[in-house]
Design an enzyme around this catalytic site. Structure first.
Site, PDB file in Angstrom:
ATOM      1  N   GLN A  54       0.817  -1.217   0.000  1.00 51.25           N
ATOM      2  CA  GLN A  54       0.000   0.000   0.000  1.00 51.25           C
ATOM      3  C   GLN A  54       0.851   1.267   0.000  1.00 51.25           C
ATOM      4  O   GLN A  54       0.342   2.347  -0.247  1.00 51.25           O
ATOM      5  CB  GLN A  54      -0.910   0.043   1.239  1.00 51.25           C
ATOM      6  CG  GLN A  54      -2.023  -0.975   1.222  1.00 51.25           C
ATOM      7  CD  GLN A  54      -2.916  -0.764   2.416  1.00 51.25           C
ATOM      8  OE1 GLN A  54      -2.641  -1.274   3.500  1.00 51.25           O
ATOM      9  NE2 GLN A  54      -3.975   0.004   2.249  1.00 51.25           N
ATOM     10  N   CYS A 102     -10.451   0.780   3.644  1.00 50.43           N
ATOM     11  CA  CYS A 102      -9.054   0.597   3.259  1.00 50.43           C
ATOM     12  C   CYS A 102      -8.476   1.930   2.795  1.00 50.43           C
ATOM     13  O   CYS A 102      -9.137   2.660   2.060  1.00 50.43           O
ATOM     14  CB  CYS A 102      -8.970  -0.425   2.123  1.00 50.43           C
ATOM     15  SG  CYS A 102      -7.290  -0.788   1.604  1.00 50.43           S
ATOM     16  N   GLU A 145      -5.022  -7.331   6.081  1.00 49.36           N
ATOM     17  CA  GLU A 145      -3.654  -6.888   5.768  1.00 49.36           C
ATOM     18  C   GLU A 145      -2.866  -7.963   5.026  1.00 49.36           C
ATOM     19  O   GLU A 145      -2.128  -7.661   4.091  1.00 49.36           O
ATOM     20  CB  GLU A 145      -2.910  -6.462   7.046  1.00 49.36           C
ATOM     21  CG  GLU A 145      -3.547  -5.310   7.810  1.00 49.36           C
ATOM     22  CD  GLU A 145      -3.860  -4.083   6.952  1.00 49.36           C
ATOM     23  OE1 GLU A 145      -3.151  -3.851   5.948  1.00 49.36           O
ATOM     24  OE2 GLU A 145      -4.814  -3.361   7.275  1.00 49.36           O
ATOM     25  N   HIS A 148      -3.467  -8.106   1.409  1.00 47.88           N
ATOM     26  CA  HIS A 148      -2.707  -7.129   0.611  1.00 47.88           C
ATOM     27  C   HIS A 148      -1.387  -7.724   0.109  1.00 47.88           C
ATOM     28  O   HIS A 148      -0.898  -7.345  -0.957  1.00 47.88           O
ATOM     29  CB  HIS A 148      -2.398  -5.877   1.434  1.00 47.88           C
ATOM     30  CG  HIS A 148      -3.515  -4.874   1.480  1.00 47.88           C
ATOM     31  ND1 HIS A 148      -4.056  -4.299   0.352  1.00 47.88           N
ATOM     32  CD2 HIS A 148      -4.181  -4.328   2.532  1.00 47.88           C
ATOM     33  CE1 HIS A 148      -5.002  -3.441   0.713  1.00 47.88           C
ATOM     34  NE2 HIS A 148      -5.112  -3.443   2.020  1.00 47.88           N
TER      35      HIS A 148
HETATM   36 ZN    ZN Z   1      -6.402  -2.251   3.105  1.00 52.56          ZN
END
Ligand code: ZN
Length: 182
Positions: A54, A102, A145, A148
């Site tokens: 991210q 998110c 998480e 991701h």
């Molecule tokens: Zn997220």
């Protein structure tokens, strides 16, 4: 410390399989600073979790923390966890449903069904092995998480897209329901 830029939905890095962090890499001041920057970024943006992809690093690193969060006011407190190369060792059949948001999907919430309990093993920031059992909110954050790191975002896990909601409407119509996640 520095505030890191957030990769938004559509950026290909969010769809990649993240690489494991090596022991050599973990020892470097650059990587340690990166972990501090992740924590700082999560805190500044009011996330309860943040995964390295991210913030444009395709690495298996996640940070989790929740304390008086304004984006998730109903969230229980979670002390800071920095987790490298996490692997699930248990995922319960028993499920829970909750609202997720998110930082890579601005101003959206959606209902996601997740496992109620999980067990995870991985490493801390000094590459010491770490194992944890989690349920409820913490189990959801871990699933969100770690997704991701495998190129998945919460909307991929939604079974009913009609619950996808803009924040303004969420506050207006849905905020009374127990809120989960980050
Ligand atoms: Zn997220």
């Amino acid at each position: 410390m520095a505030l890191l830029k957030i990769a938004k939905l559509g950026n290909p890095i969010l769809r990649q399989l993240a690489a494991p962090v090596t022991a050599e890499e973990c020892e470097t001041p650059q990587f340690q600073k990166f972990l501090d920057d992740m924590v700082e970024t999560m805190r500044t943006l009011d996330g309860v979790g943040l995964a390295a992809p991210q913030v444009f690093q395709s690495k298996q690193a996640v940070v989790i923390e929740s304390a008086g969060n304004t984006r998730y006011p109903n969230a229980p407190d979670l002390s800071l966890l920095i987790l490298l190369n996490p692997v699930f060792t248990f995922i319960s059949e028993e499920k829970q449903e909750g609202w997720e948001g998110c930082l890579s999907l601005d101003n959206l919430r959606g209902k996601v069904v997740r496992s109620l309990k999980v067990a995870v093993k991985g490493y801390d920031r000094t590459m010491r092995p770490l194992q944890l059992d989690a349920e409820g909110f913490m189990a959801v954050v871990l699933q969100h998480e770690i997704d991701h790191l495998h190129g998945k975002v919460f909307v991929d896990r939604m079974t009913d897209l009609t619950t996808l909601t803009h924040m303004a409407e969420f506050d207006k119509y849905w905020n009374k329901e127990p809120t989960t996640v980050g």
